[in-house]
Design an enzyme around this catalytic site. Structure first.
Site, PDB file in Angstrom:
ATOM      1  N   LEU A 166       0.814  -1.216   0.000  1.00  0.00           N
ATOM      2  CA  LEU A 166       0.000   0.000   0.000  1.00  0.00           C
ATOM      3  C   LEU A 166       0.853   1.275   0.000  1.00  0.00           C
ATOM      4  O   LEU A 166       1.872   1.359   0.680  1.00  0.00           O
ATOM      5  CB  LEU A 166      -0.914  -0.008   1.230  1.00  0.00           C
ATOM      6  CG  LEU A 166      -1.824  -1.249   1.351  1.00  0.00           C
ATOM      7  CD1 LEU A 166      -2.656  -1.176   2.631  1.00  0.00           C
ATOM      8  CD2 LEU A 166      -2.732  -1.417   0.133  1.00  0.00           C
ATOM      9  N   GLN A 195      -5.106 -12.647 -12.637  1.00  0.00           N
ATOM     10  CA  GLN A 195      -4.990 -11.460 -13.484  1.00  0.00           C
ATOM     11  C   GLN A 195      -3.564 -11.228 -13.985  1.00  0.00           C
ATOM     12  O   GLN A 195      -3.279 -10.210 -14.611  1.00  0.00           O
ATOM     13  CB  GLN A 195      -5.540 -10.217 -12.777  1.00  0.00           C
ATOM     14  CG  GLN A 195      -4.730  -9.703 -11.604  1.00  0.00           C
ATOM     15  CD  GLN A 195      -5.455  -8.575 -10.885  1.00  0.00           C
ATOM     16  OE1 GLN A 195      -6.420  -8.790 -10.161  1.00  0.00           O
ATOM     17  NE2 GLN A 195      -4.982  -7.344 -11.080  1.00  0.00           N
ATOM     18  N   GLN A 204      -9.519  -0.484 -16.216  1.00  0.00           N
ATOM     19  CA  GLN A 204     -10.061  -1.426 -15.218  1.00  0.00           C
ATOM     20  C   GLN A 204     -11.389  -0.888 -14.670  1.00  0.00           C
ATOM     21  O   GLN A 204     -12.378  -1.620 -14.550  1.00  0.00           O
ATOM     22  CB  GLN A 204      -9.044  -1.599 -14.094  1.00  0.00           C
ATOM     23  CG  GLN A 204      -9.588  -2.291 -12.859  1.00  0.00           C
ATOM     24  CD  GLN A 204      -8.509  -2.589 -11.830  1.00  0.00           C
ATOM     25  OE1 GLN A 204      -7.758  -3.532 -11.983  1.00  0.00           O
ATOM     26  NE2 GLN A 204      -8.407  -1.790 -10.778  1.00  0.00           N
ATOM     27  N   HIS A 241      -3.455   4.270  -2.218  1.00  0.00           N
ATOM     28  CA  HIS A 241      -4.408   3.341  -1.591  1.00  0.00           C
ATOM     29  C   HIS A 241      -5.049   3.988  -0.355  1.00  0.00           C
ATOM     30  O   HIS A 241      -6.239   3.833  -0.103  1.00  0.00           O
ATOM     31  CB  HIS A 241      -3.698   2.057  -1.129  1.00  0.00           C
ATOM     32  CG  HIS A 241      -3.157   1.210  -2.242  1.00  0.00           C
ATOM     33  ND1 HIS A 241      -1.810   1.037  -2.460  1.00  0.00           N
ATOM     34  CD2 HIS A 241      -3.791   0.479  -3.184  1.00  0.00           C
ATOM     35  CE1 HIS A 241      -1.633   0.227  -3.489  1.00  0.00           C
ATOM     36  NE2 HIS A 241      -2.807  -0.124  -3.952  1.00  0.00           N
ATOM     37  N   ARG A 278       4.089  -0.955  -8.333  1.00  0.00           N
ATOM     38  CA  ARG A 278       5.198  -1.388  -9.195  1.00  0.00           C
ATOM     39  C   ARG A 278       6.291  -0.331  -9.330  1.00  0.00           C
ATOM     40  O   ARG A 278       7.337  -0.614  -9.923  1.00  0.00           O
ATOM     41  CB  ARG A 278       4.671  -1.795 -10.573  1.00  0.00           C
ATOM     42  CG  ARG A 278       3.906  -3.120 -10.556  1.00  0.00           C
ATOM     43  CD  ARG A 278       3.612  -3.616 -11.960  1.00  0.00           C
ATOM     44  NE  ARG A 278       3.109  -4.967 -11.993  1.00  0.00           N
ATOM     45  CZ  ARG A 278       1.816  -5.308 -12.074  1.00  0.00           C
ATOM     46  NH1 ARG A 278       0.896  -4.383 -12.104  1.00  0.00           N
ATOM     47  NH2 ARG A 278       1.455  -6.569 -12.114  1.00  0.00           N
TER      48      ARG A 278
HETATM   49  O1  PAF Z   1      -6.269  -2.557  -9.022  1.00  0.00           O
HETATM   50  C1  PAF Z   1      -5.922  -3.550  -8.350  1.00  0.00           C
HETATM   51  O2  PAF Z   1      -5.136  -3.443  -7.407  1.00  0.00           O
HETATM   52  C2  PAF Z   1      -6.461  -4.908  -8.710  1.00  0.00           C
HETATM   53  O3  PAF Z   1      -6.594  -5.046 -10.091  1.00  0.00           O
HETATM   54  C3  PAF Z   1      -7.772  -5.257  -7.996  1.00  0.00           C
HETATM   55  C4  PAF Z   1      -8.884  -4.295  -8.371  1.00  0.00           C
HETATM   56  C5  PAF Z   1      -7.549  -5.203  -6.488  1.00  0.00           C
HETATM   57  C6  PAF Z   1      -8.223  -6.664  -8.367  1.00  0.00           C
HETATM   58  O4  PAF Z   1      -7.281  -7.617  -8.026  1.00  0.00           O
END
Ligand code: PAF
Length: 280
Positions: free
Chosen positions: A33, A61, A153, A37, A187
């Site tokens: 985090l 994913q 997303q 976040h 990242r």
């Molecule tokens: O954005 C993210 O961190 C991820 O794609 C999520 C929404 C937590 C799903 O794993």
């Protein structure tokens, strides 16, 4: 802060909250985090009485060859940050708890999942849609908060919620940036000090393209080409730099007024994504 590892424990807690008439918000994360976040948690606290933050590095994913194993994990520090900010519940399930034995169901938001990042990360958005839908069902939250750094997303999750009639309010939160403009991301820890400074060029290039459009330049292919060249000469390997309509993420044409510029580019070991949305 409640620290909960199973869906059964989570649902017991939720039942108590519901009995107290509480409104519940979910902040889904993959951990490690940062200030971005924590901003999502703050916004969630403004919209609900109780906030659940989930931490789950979702294997489905990550495409083959991606950084699932190496993805930065920092559970202790994350827990401290969440306690500090006053999240009510940390939901931190295992892979077995989430996926059980041989799951058979996967969600695909068909048109959008193949665009932009979807072209470079096969299956990525199906994995995201599936885990987000599962988290919505597990938590039964009234609202969920996502960062708009992951603009594609968020568009995909909005479409899924609409198509599947999921009763949840979605809240998108503006990207939190470093002082040099670099969008905060888990990242970014892959970047060296030098690369972090170079990485600021991504946002600068987005701003430059946006300013040119606002000033009246509507030659989108040329603007995209110039941006890719600028990034390449600074050492980025750019996957895409696309000027799109902000609703369906298709290439923008002249009459479109609500736009988003989406980009993804590799720098060293990091693949960075960023965007800018605006109206003309
Ligand atoms: O954005 C993210 O961190 C991820 O794609 C999520 C929404 C937590 C799903 O794993």
């Amino acid at each position: 802060m409640h620290r909960v590892k199973t869906v059964a424990q989570l649902q017991t807690l939720i039942k108590t909250w519901r009995g107290e008439g509480k409104r519940i918000a979910l902040v889904p994360t993959m951990g490690n985090l940062h200030a971005g976040h924590l901003q999502l948690v703050r916004v969630a606290q403004q919209h609900a009485d109780s906030v659940i933050t989930s931490i789950f590095v979702n294997p489905s994913q990550f495409a083959i060859g991606e950084d699932f194993a190496a993805y930065p994990r920092s559970e202790q520090q994350d827990q401290q940050k969440l306690t500090g900010i006053g999240t009510d519940c940390l939901f931190i399930p295992s892979i077995a708890e989430v996926y059980g034995d041989q799951p058979q169901t996967r969600i695909s938001v068909t048109d959008m999942a193949g665009l932009h990042c979807g072209q470079f990360r096969p299956g990525h958005f199906d994995g995201v849609a599936t885990i987000v839908c599962k988290l919505f069902n597990m938590t039964q939250a009234d609202c969920a908060v996502f960062g708009l750094k992951d603009f594609q997303q968020f568009a995909i999750i909005k479409t899924m919620v609409r198509d599947l009639n999921i009763p949840i309010q979605l809240i998108g939160v503006d990207t939190v940036r470093e002082t040099n403009g670099l969008a905060m991301s888990s990242r970014n820890s892959y970047l060296s000090v030098q690369e972090k400074s170079t990485a600021a060029l991504l946002f600068q290039t987005l701003c430059q393209a946006r300013d040119a459009i606002i000033a009246g330049n509507r030659d989108y292919p040329a603007l995209q080409h110039q941006a890719m060249q600028r990034l390449a000469s600074a050492g980025f390997q750019t996957d895409y730099f696309s000027i799109c309509r902000s609703d369906d993420l298709q290439p923008a044409t002249l009459p479109d007024q609500d736009l988003v510029i989406l980009t993804a580019a590799k720098l060293g070991k990091a693949r960075l994504i960023d965007n800018l949305y605006f109206s003309v």
